[in-house]
Design a protein around this motif. Sequence first.
Motif, PDB file in Angstrom:
ATOM      1  N   THR A 179       3.172 -14.337 -61.631  1.00  0.00           N
ATOM      2  CA  THR A 179       2.912 -14.938 -60.298  1.00  0.00           C
ATOM      3  C   THR A 179       1.287 -13.984 -59.599  1.00  0.00           C
ATOM      4  OG1 THR A 179       5.169 -16.340 -60.069  1.00  0.00           O
ATOM      5  CG2 THR A 179       3.807 -15.508 -57.924  1.00  0.00           C
ATOM      6  N   ILE A 180       2.796 -12.173 -59.856  1.00  0.00           N
ATOM      7  CA  ILE A 180       1.461 -11.190 -58.811  1.00  0.00           C
ATOM      8  C   ILE A 180       0.338 -11.241 -60.153  1.00  0.00           C
ATOM      9  CG2 ILE A 180       1.777  -8.768 -59.109  1.00  0.00           C
ATOM     10  CD1 ILE A 180       4.788  -8.944 -59.057  1.00  0.00           C
ATOM     11  N   GLY A 181       0.361 -11.529 -61.470  1.00  0.00           N
ATOM     12  CA  GLY A 181      -0.741 -11.632 -61.678  1.00  0.00           C
ATOM     13  C   GLY A 181      -2.478 -12.312 -61.014  1.00  0.00           C
ATOM     14  N   ILE A 182      -1.567 -13.431 -60.999  1.00  0.00           N
ATOM     15  CA  ILE A 182      -1.778 -14.381 -60.493  1.00  0.00           C
ATOM     16  C   ILE A 182      -2.310 -14.295 -58.741  1.00  0.00           C
ATOM     17  CG2 ILE A 182      -2.211 -17.116 -59.348  1.00  0.00           C
ATOM     18  CD1 ILE A 182      -0.980 -17.631 -62.473  1.00  0.00           C
ATOM     19  N   THR A 183      -1.652 -13.841 -58.574  1.00  0.00           N
ATOM     20  CA  THR A 183      -1.915 -13.471 -56.748  1.00  0.00           C
ATOM     21  C   THR A 183      -2.709 -12.596 -56.777  1.00  0.00           C
ATOM     22  OG1 THR A 183       0.146 -13.672 -56.545  1.00  0.00           O
ATOM     23  CG2 THR A 183      -0.967 -12.463 -54.820  1.00  0.00           C
ATOM     24  N   ILE A 184      -2.469 -11.153 -57.813  1.00  0.00           N
ATOM     25  CA  ILE A 184      -3.932  -9.720 -57.540  1.00  0.00           C
ATOM     26  C   ILE A 184      -5.090 -10.972 -57.667  1.00  0.00           C
ATOM     27  CG2 ILE A 184      -4.525  -8.221 -58.544  1.00  0.00           C
ATOM     28  CD1 ILE A 184      -1.179  -7.196 -58.556  1.00  0.00           C
ATOM     29  N   GLY A 185      -5.285 -11.917 -59.109  1.00  0.00           N
ATOM     30  CA  GLY A 185      -6.395 -12.185 -58.934  1.00  0.00           C
ATOM     31  C   GLY A 185      -7.467 -13.102 -58.220  1.00  0.00           C
ATOM     32  N   PHE A 217      -6.390 -14.393 -66.531  1.00  0.00           N
ATOM     33  CA  PHE A 217      -6.005 -14.930 -67.922  1.00  0.00           C
ATOM     34  C   PHE A 217      -4.952 -14.088 -68.591  1.00  0.00           C
ATOM     35  CE2 PHE A 217     -10.958 -16.383 -68.224  1.00  0.00           C
ATOM     36  CZ  PHE A 217     -11.096 -17.431 -67.757  1.00  0.00           C
ATOM     37  N   VAL A 218      -5.168 -13.124 -68.187  1.00  0.00           N
ATOM     38  CA  VAL A 218      -3.986 -12.273 -68.401  1.00  0.00           C
ATOM     39  C   VAL A 218      -2.612 -12.807 -68.267  1.00  0.00           C
ATOM     40  CG1 VAL A 218      -2.887  -9.619 -68.408  1.00  0.00           C
ATOM     41  CG2 VAL A 218      -5.064 -10.201 -68.972  1.00  0.00           C
ATOM     42  N   ALA A 219      -2.877 -13.311 -66.490  1.00  0.00           N
ATOM     43  CA  ALA A 219      -1.390 -13.403 -66.292  1.00  0.00           C
ATOM     44  C   ALA A 219      -1.406 -14.870 -67.689  1.00  0.00           C
ATOM     45  CB  ALA A 219      -1.562 -13.883 -65.003  1.00  0.00           C
ATOM     46  N   ALA A 220      -2.168 -15.614 -66.993  1.00  0.00           N
ATOM     47  CA  ALA A 220      -2.330 -17.201 -67.713  1.00  0.00           C
ATOM     48  C   ALA A 220      -1.340 -16.788 -69.404  1.00  0.00           C
ATOM     49  CB  ALA A 220      -3.086 -17.793 -68.017  1.00  0.00           C
ATOM     50  N   GLY A 268       1.509 -17.948 -56.550  1.00  0.00           N
ATOM     51  CA  GLY A 268       0.454 -16.912 -56.815  1.00  0.00           C
ATOM     52  C   GLY A 268      -0.766 -17.296 -56.602  1.00  0.00           C
ATOM     53  N   VAL A 269      -0.895 -18.788 -56.369  1.00  0.00           N
ATOM     54  CA  VAL A 269      -2.572 -19.155 -56.148  1.00  0.00           C
ATOM     55  C   VAL A 269      -2.266 -19.510 -54.105  1.00  0.00           C
ATOM     56  CG1 VAL A 269      -4.069 -21.433 -55.670  1.00  0.00           C
ATOM     57  CG2 VAL A 269      -3.537 -20.312 -57.643  1.00  0.00           C
ATOM     58  N   LEU A 270      -1.268 -19.627 -54.005  1.00  0.00           N
ATOM     59  CA  LEU A 270      -0.910 -19.746 -52.169  1.00  0.00           C
ATOM     60  C   LEU A 270      -0.498 -19.170 -51.020  1.00  0.00           C
ATOM     61  CD1 LEU A 270      -0.127 -21.989 -50.223  1.00  0.00           C
ATOM     62  CD2 LEU A 270       2.447 -21.460 -50.519  1.00  0.00           C
ATOM     63  N   ILE A 271       0.329 -17.755 -51.814  1.00  0.00           N
ATOM     64  CA  ILE A 271      -0.122 -16.509 -51.991  1.00  0.00           C
ATOM     65  C   ILE A 271      -1.056 -15.321 -51.389  1.00  0.00           C
ATOM     66  CG2 ILE A 271       1.236 -13.848 -51.287  1.00  0.00           C
ATOM     67  CD1 ILE A 271       3.601 -15.318 -53.302  1.00  0.00           C
ATOM     68  N   SER A 327      -4.572 -16.850 -52.022  1.00  0.00           N
ATOM     69  CA  SER A 327      -5.519 -17.041 -51.473  1.00  0.00           C
ATOM     70  C   SER A 327      -4.998 -17.062 -49.936  1.00  0.00           C
ATOM     71  CB  SER A 327      -5.332 -19.420 -51.458  1.00  0.00           C
ATOM     72  OG  SER A 327      -4.976 -19.303 -52.486  1.00  0.00           O
ATOM     73  N   ILE A 328      -3.827 -16.717 -49.204  1.00  0.00           N
ATOM     74  CA  ILE A 328      -4.228 -16.922 -47.562  1.00  0.00           C
ATOM     75  C   ILE A 328      -4.312 -15.219 -47.529  1.00  0.00           C
ATOM     76  CG2 ILE A 328      -2.317 -16.074 -45.869  1.00  0.00           C
ATOM     77  CD1 ILE A 328      -0.448 -18.512 -46.963  1.00  0.00           C
ATOM     78  N   LEU A 329      -3.652 -14.283 -48.570  1.00  0.00           N
ATOM     79  CA  LEU A 329      -3.813 -12.932 -48.729  1.00  0.00           C
ATOM     80  C   LEU A 329      -5.768 -12.546 -48.793  1.00  0.00           C
ATOM     81  CD1 LEU A 329      -0.360 -11.612 -50.351  1.00  0.00           C
ATOM     82  CD2 LEU A 329      -1.471 -11.192 -47.488  1.00  0.00           C
ATOM     83  N   GLY A 330      -5.791 -13.124 -49.487  1.00  0.00           N
ATOM     84  CA  GLY A 330      -7.844 -13.163 -49.680  1.00  0.00           C
ATOM     85  C   GLY A 330      -7.972 -13.092 -48.666  1.00  0.00           C
ATOM     86  N   VAL A 331      -8.054 -14.378 -48.133  1.00  0.00           N
ATOM     87  CA  VAL A 331      -8.605 -14.538 -46.786  1.00  0.00           C
ATOM     88  C   VAL A 331      -8.391 -14.212 -45.812  1.00  0.00           C
ATOM     89  CG1 VAL A 331      -9.060 -16.423 -45.068  1.00  0.00           C
ATOM     90  CG2 VAL A 331      -8.616 -17.257 -46.965  1.00  0.00           C
TER      91      VAL A 331
END
Length: 400
Positions: A31-37, A277-280, A326-329, A331-335
Amino acid sequence: MQQLISLFIGFRYMRKNTIDKFGIFLSNLSTIGITIGVISLIVVTSVMNGFEKSLQSNTLIYMPHVILTSKSKIINYKIHPITEIQNIKGIHKIESIVFADVGLQSKTNIGSGVMIGIESSKNSLLLNKLIIGKPCDLINGSYNVYLGNKLAETLNIKYGDKIRIIIPNIIQLTPIGHIPNNRLFNVAGIFYTNSDSDSNELVVSQQDAIKMLHYPDNNITGWRLFLKNPLEVDKLSKQILPDGLIWTDWRERKGEYFYAIRMEKNIMGLLVSFIIFVAALNIITSLFLLVIEKQSEIAILKTLGLNKFQILIIFIIQGISFSFIGVLIGSILGVLLSNQLNLVIQFLGFLPKNVTLPILINYLDVLTIAFFTIIISIIATIYPSLRASSIKPIEFLSYE
């Protein structure tokens, strides 16, 4: 009803107390890896979009987007009237233009530039940026010229001075021999656009430019097209043109800058995608651990009537949950980070004061990043989920 059972069990397995500590660590890491990515991809894309938009608004706006001309770089506007090209797609405005590379000579220096002959000073983007002089002084036969401020500094000239414009490819015979056609022009104004136009462009009356270039009557360099979206020139250039006309556009002069930015954007996006990809891979590992831990429960569920597809859904839901959070968090933090990126960078001291990065958040890009991240995560769940669905109850319940 049976599909609801799969969903219920899948969401139940999302609870942390149903997984061992190492599995919890891997799922959190995924989850953290996907969030950072996702954050990194959104920030990188926003910065690159900003650079691309900045170049478009500060460079392409002041130079011809497209010039329709002939192979000889000259057309007769009565043979090729404006009505002949008005049906071309993507055009915002059409004007006649006389266009040539010229040499420049002042009292103290020499240089080169691009001479643009325009029919009228009205609605001229360059003349709208004058810091000295008046657009109304652009009169046929006056031989007045308007220069960019950097070009004026290079030639060491100011308002009211005279400058010699030289046409190197047109030779005239004089008592002293063959020399390039040239003439003194009056510096009637200086413009400032904060773009490359300031260092290499000069504006003159179209009729004066025609006389300098020795064009026959009713001839111009071509028709200047202002595009609604200059960055779509690749697609627009494939349109069928009237016979005798060829398409030349801004890519001949500035294409390398935009291609470099686009390539850098793609390479940066690819490199940052490795985080996802690493998170996957972590999702695959955590699901395998969950499958090993739940083998007996899977066997029991199969004996109760659940089929392979329903077991598959249970573990796909488990894997998607890691990526969805991870995608939800992300996306919000990225924007949010993209919006405040300049403040963050200046606070960290990575940029000097009064220097900012151009940022353009494209929410379609954000949705695309989120969508493909979830797709990658779904693909990562398929193999361990298939392994779970292929478990045979008799092998795991024979000793229970």
